[in-house]
Design an enzyme around this catalytic site. Structure first.
Site, PDB file in Angstrom:
ATOM      1  N   GLN A  78      -6.231  27.600   2.487  1.00 24.94           N
ATOM      2  CA  GLN A  78      -4.889  26.827   1.588  1.00 24.94           C
ATOM      3  C   GLN A  78      -5.160  25.906   2.309  1.00 24.94           C
ATOM      4  O   GLN A  78      -4.458  25.120   2.677  1.00 24.94           O
ATOM      5  CB  GLN A  78      -3.811  27.683   1.779  1.00 24.94           C
ATOM      6  N   PHE A  79      -6.105  24.378   1.295  1.00 20.82           N
ATOM      7  CA  PHE A  79      -5.923  23.135   1.988  1.00 20.82           C
ATOM      8  C   PHE A  79      -4.518  22.215   0.623  1.00 20.82           C
ATOM      9  O   PHE A  79      -4.320  21.461   1.481  1.00 20.82           O
ATOM     10  CB  PHE A  79      -6.920  22.256   1.235  1.00 20.82           C
ATOM     11  N   THR A  80      -4.279  23.157   0.129  1.00 18.88           N
ATOM     12  CA  THR A  80      -3.132  22.981  -0.709  1.00 18.88           C
ATOM     13  C   THR A  80      -1.838  22.898  -0.452  1.00 18.88           C
ATOM     14  O   THR A  80      -1.200  21.827  -0.395  1.00 18.88           O
ATOM     15  CB  THR A  80      -3.161  23.927  -2.059  1.00 18.88           C
TER      16      THR A  80
END
Length: 151
Positions: A78-80
């Site tokens: 989950q880079f967000t």
């Protein structure tokens, strides 16, 4: 490294119509790597996730970890988690680690988790994923290796 962790009765990840990861009772961890993260950041976040006392004992107190209950872990990249919304309405992800080193770090995270827990499942790095979490609590916590307490 940052993680948002939810206690769950179950969780699953679907990619292109197929289930690629699925767990029963345990934790769902959305995990992202930040530029400059090192193995120590990974170790910190993994140790925290495995040892979080978020499962009840016989008296209803939060005394047990996912490891204590032989629970399962679903890890979703989950880079967000490093999205910056301080300017405008379009998030900036400039703090997120570049895809190739982030993929390697997440792979290492999952490999190490599998050495500790009986079942660790994942999504597909970089894919569009449909994530289902059947939360229990709800209990949702954030862990950030850069915000460690000194005590």
């Amino acid at each position: 490294m940052r993680a948002v962790v939810q206690r769950a009765d179950s969780g699953s990840v679907v990619v292109d119509g197929a289930v690629v990861g699925q767990i029963g009772r345990g934790l769902v961890a959305f995990v992202g790597a930040e530029q400059g993260d090192e193995p120590a950041d990974l170790d910190y976040v993994l140790r925290k996730i495995v040892n979080l006392r978020v499962f009840e004992d016989a008296a209803g107190k939060l005394q047990h970890s996912v490891a204590d209950i032989d629970g399962e872990l679903l890890v979703v990249s989950q880079f967000t988690l490093f999205g910056d919304t301080s300017r405008g309405n379009r998030p900036s992800f400039s703090r997120a680690m570049a895809p190739e080193p982030a993929k390697a770090m997440l792979f290492d995270f999952v490999t190490r988790a599998r050495g500790v827990l009986k079942k660790v499942e994942t999504g597909v790095f970089g894919a569009h994923m449909i994530v289902t979490v059947v939360g229990n609590g709800p209990i949702t916590l954030q862990i950030d290796s850069r915000q460690k307490s000194s005590g």
